[in-house]
Design a protein around this motif. Structure first.
Motif, PDB file in Angstrom:
ATOM      1  N   ALA A  10       0.837  -1.211   0.000  1.00 38.28           N
ATOM      2  CA  ALA A  10       0.000   0.000   0.000  1.00 38.28           C
ATOM      3  C   ALA A  10       0.869   1.257   0.000  1.00 38.28           C
ATOM      4  N   ASP A  11       1.959   1.248   0.764  1.00 35.61           N
ATOM      5  CA  ASP A  11       2.864   2.401   0.769  1.00 35.61           C
ATOM      6  C   ASP A  11       3.519   2.598  -0.594  1.00 35.61           C
ATOM      7  N   ARG A  13       2.209   1.762  -3.518  1.00 37.73           N
ATOM      8  CA  ARG A  13       1.197   2.332  -4.416  1.00 37.73           C
ATOM      9  C   ARG A  13       1.001   3.817  -4.135  1.00 37.73           C
ATOM     10  N   ARG A  14       0.991   4.168  -2.863  1.00 39.90           N
ATOM     11  CA  ARG A  14       0.831   5.580  -2.510  1.00 39.90           C
ATOM     12  C   ARG A  14       2.006   6.403  -3.028  1.00 39.90           C
ATOM     13  N   ARG A  15       3.210   5.869  -2.883  1.00 38.57           N
ATOM     14  CA  ARG A  15       4.380   6.595  -3.379  1.00 38.57           C
ATOM     15  C   ARG A  15       4.319   6.758  -4.898  1.00 38.57           C
ATOM     16  N   LEU A  17       1.570   6.823  -6.851  1.00 39.77           N
ATOM     17  CA  LEU A  17       0.564   7.835  -7.165  1.00 39.77           C
ATOM     18  C   LEU A  17       1.056   9.231  -6.793  1.00 39.77           C
ATOM     19  N   ARG A  18       1.782   9.305  -5.702  1.00 35.50           N
ATOM     20  CA  ARG A  18       2.322  10.602  -5.286  1.00 35.50           C
ATOM     21  C   ARG A  18       3.308  11.138  -6.324  1.00 35.50           C
ATOM     22  N   TRP A 138      -2.975  13.470   1.048  1.00 36.99           N
ATOM     23  CA  TRP A 138      -3.748  12.245   1.245  1.00 36.99           C
ATOM     24  C   TRP A 138      -2.924  11.008   0.869  1.00 36.99           C
ATOM     25  N   LEU A 139      -2.021  11.162  -0.087  1.00 42.32           N
ATOM     26  CA  LEU A 139      -1.189  10.041  -0.537  1.00 42.32           C
ATOM     27  C   LEU A 139       0.133   9.948   0.201  1.00 42.32           C
ATOM     28  N   ARG A 140       0.283  10.698   1.295  1.00 39.66           N
ATOM     29  CA  ARG A 140       1.541  10.646   2.035  1.00 39.66           C
ATOM     30  C   ARG A 140       1.747   9.238   2.604  1.00 39.66           C
ATOM     31  N   PRO A 141       2.982   8.768   2.701  1.00 37.63           N
ATOM     32  CA  PRO A 141       3.246   7.423   3.241  1.00 37.63           C
ATOM     33  C   PRO A 141       2.799   7.319   4.689  1.00 37.63           C
ATOM     34  N   LYS A 142       2.143   6.194   5.008  1.00 40.56           N
ATOM     35  CA  LYS A 142       1.672   5.965   6.371  1.00 40.56           C
ATOM     36  C   LYS A 142       2.808   5.387   7.197  1.00 40.56           C
TER      37      LYS A 142
END
Length: 236
Positions: A10-11, A13-15, A17-18, A138-142
């Motif tokens: 998930a991280d 994918r977020r990176r 998209l970011r 919103w797409l920042r790494p969790k």
């Protein structure tokens, strides 16, 4: 492990998209900057060889506005690349234009400069980043959640390890205690047996001298003395 793998994916994918959002916003910003720079360069070229002429708008659409004008030598030119700063123009309208004498395709509406590009270019950049900023947030790494999960997993593993170590220590301690108790019991039993054997031996050894002494004290005659006495009486 499954939860950690899902969190990492998930991280990622977020990176990704970011990065896409950053790329699009950056591209729009660069394009706006290039448009402004190009407009100022065109103005500089026109100013270097400026020629004014009357023109007429022959076509107008969202892509470009084409004008037709006549040069000082009587030649007719049609701006194939459109006219610069065509805001508010309509088809059939007559206007004054300025163009580069060495390049008649470089034409602008007279009195308009590259300063007019600052507002639309700046607005485009601002709107782009107003949209991109919330998406990037919103797409920042969790990181906090992932770290917490890893820490929790590590803590659980540590607790399990400590429990196992404690159980093994307890088992080892119990086994050692049982072994020590067994060894002590065996040693005590052996010592008691040895003591009993020694006591019996001492009793046997001590019993013989004791009996002899008691007999002498009671006046029992020695067998040899009795024999002598009997022999003496017979001679009388």
């Amino acid at each position: 492990m499954t939860n950690q793998t899902d969190a990492r994916q998930a991280d990622r994918r977020r990176r990704l998209l970011r990065l896409i959002v950053l790329g699009v916003a950056g591209l729009v910003t660069v394009m706006a900057a290039v448009l402004v720079v190009a407009a100022y360069r065109n103005d500089a070229a026109i100013e270097a060889n400026r020629v004014a002429a009357n023109a007429q708008v022959i076509s107008q659409d969202w892509a470009r506005t084409t004008v037709r004008f006549t040069g000082p030598d009587g030649r007719v030119f049609i701006s194939q690349d459109g006219v610069l700063y065509p805001g508010g123009l309509v088809e059939g309208q007559r206007l004054l234009v300025e163009y580069d004498g060495t390049n008649p395709n470089l034409v602008r509406v007279a009195g308009r400069t590259a300063d007019l590009t600052l507002l639309p270019a700046g607005s485009t950049v601002v709107i782009t980043w107003l949209v991109a900023a919330p998406l990037l947030w919103w797409l920042r790494p969790k990181r906090s959640g992932g770290t917490g999960s890893v820490d929790a997993a590590a803590g659980t593993s540590s607790e399990d390890s400590e429990d196992k170590v404690g159980d093994n220590s307890g088992d080892n301690a119990g086994d050692s205690a049982d072994d020590n108790a067994g060894d002590n019991a065996g040693d005590n039993a052996g010592d008691n047996a040895d003591e009993k054997v020694d006591d019996k031996a001492e009793e046997k050894t001590a019993g013989k001298p004791g009996e002899t002494a008691d007999r002498k004290a009671d006046g029992d005659p020695h067998p040899a003395d009795a024999t002598r006495n009997s022999t003496f009486v017979t001679e009388d």
